[in-house]
Design an enzyme around this catalytic site. Sequence first.
Site, PDB file in Angstrom:
ATOM      1  N   GLY A 181       0.816  -1.212   0.000  1.00 12.61           N
ATOM      2  CA  GLY A 181       0.000   0.000   0.000  1.00 12.61           C
ATOM      3  C   GLY A 181       0.846   1.258   0.000  1.00 12.61           C
ATOM      4  N   GLY A 182       0.340   2.273   0.686  1.00 12.08           N
ATOM      5  CA  GLY A 182       1.035   3.560   0.725  1.00 12.08           C
ATOM      6  C   GLY A 182       2.420   3.481   1.323  1.00 12.08           C
ATOM      7  N   GLY A 416      21.708  11.424 -32.092  1.00 17.86           N
ATOM      8  CA  GLY A 416      21.291  12.084 -30.866  1.00 17.86           C
ATOM      9  C   GLY A 416      21.768  11.372 -29.623  1.00 17.86           C
ATOM     10  N   ALA A 417      21.948  10.054 -29.700  1.00 16.20           N
ATOM     11  CA  ALA A 417      22.423   9.309 -28.536  1.00 16.20           C
ATOM     12  C   ALA A 417      23.830   9.758 -28.141  1.00 16.20           C
ATOM     13  CB  ALA A 417      22.399   7.812 -28.834  1.00 16.20           C
TER      14      ALA A 417
END
Length: 526
Positions: A181-182, A416-417
Amino acid sequence: MAPLLDTVPDAPEADRLTTLHTIKELARTGPDPRATERQHAKGKLTARERIELLLDRGSFTEVEALRRHRAQGFGLEAKRPYTDGVITGWGTVEGRTVFVYAHDFRIFGGALGEAHAQKIHKLMDMAIAAGAPLVSLNDGAGARIQEGVSALAGYGGIFQRNTKASGVIPQISVMLGPCAGGAAYSPALTDFVFAVRDISQMFITGPDVVKAVTGEEITQNGLGGADVHGTSSGVAHFVYDDERTCLEEVRYLLSLLPSNNRELPPTHPTGDPADRPGDALLDLVPEDGNRSYDIRKVIEEIVDDGDHLEVHAGFATNIVCALARLDGHVVGIVANQPASMAGVLDIRASEKGARFVQFCDAFNIPLITLVDVPGFLPGVDQEHEGIIRRGAKLLYAYCNATVPRVSVVLRKAYGGAYIVMDSRSIGADVALAWPTNEIAVMGAEGAANVVFRREIAAADDPEAMRRQKIEEYKNELVHPYYAAERGLVDDVIDPRETRLILSRAVAMLAAKSAALPTRKHGNPPQ
């Protein structure tokens, strides 16, 4: 069960000391001796045994050992054990102060109540004020249901402090039991998460809820076990087979980190000379760009004594992130891994690298980037899942980093890499390359097919023309010295001298001062 002492009667000093030691012994051993046996029967250590393994012997100072809850109803008023199920305090690791809290599963299953949460809040505030790392040893059953929203609100205070401490002190979460859970969000907010196979589980909704909602049947380990988070989700940075090894590695990680963002990482004397030649590097990296190799072997050859701590070793294996020492100084290493997916950048690798770069920048750890990247991974899934915005995270992290940054192109560096992998154009302080480097918009084969497609199509022998144009493109734009001639790399170096030159570069940049524009904070791509 030993009696709980609700009042301390008026008595002579000797009796008061006896009472004090009785209460403290009860706080140390817990209200039910059989609970320790049950913990051991599960193959798990107790909270205090874990703290003893983590910290230097005899260094632990406990805080609020006598704290007890004040909740009423559901039988809680009759069960008020000391510590309230969490042990908090500070000690040392290799002589340096570290704060720690450990859930005690023997008491309320380690579940968080109001008093339990307030103890953790106090310790986190102390860690931030003292400027020392915080380690949480997690083994708890979530919020204490009997205390209702008061318990649940306790997590909010922890999350707030996790965020406040982010980039200020190192925060390490060690998963040694269930975390559902949280409660799972606190570890997710920290810098590093350690997990142990078979005893660590993390999930937002458990198997029963998953089955009720989706009809899928799965075990706790299958849903949120250590290996799941170490390889699939990326939640866990380190995964080990047993608690002792895990806690030893937490100590090792702490030895590589500064206590806070105002300090430099600790230096360590080394008998490994900075000018040690790396002859093995000539054989480790094949000149043929289509041949694979393990970048971790290159890292071992460069760093002190070959020792390095790889982060997220099982997740996004096409990029390697590691902490190591170079001539005694801690460095962070980011490297493409040709042995996995040819070293391409994809969504997972970009996010993994970005988080590591941000951590190193926050804690004054110089960055060394080893580049051998053929580009970003093409594909419909990658585009649809957001490679543009998610790949931009790595670009943003490098551009935003003010620590010393040195990059070395080992072999391929395309498109771009290449730019993203800490090129000179985005702010690398020192950019180097081996004579095997190919820095270009794309590989010669692909480039020739685009640039010379008409000539190739019109030729009597298209294949011979294609080979000719590939060679022409290589000679013109892809040779190892093209980038150096234009100042895009500072030098083309002998691979055998990589360790020496990197050591000198990091030493030269030790006093680097760089300022970002005045702003509340940036807005990195998500």
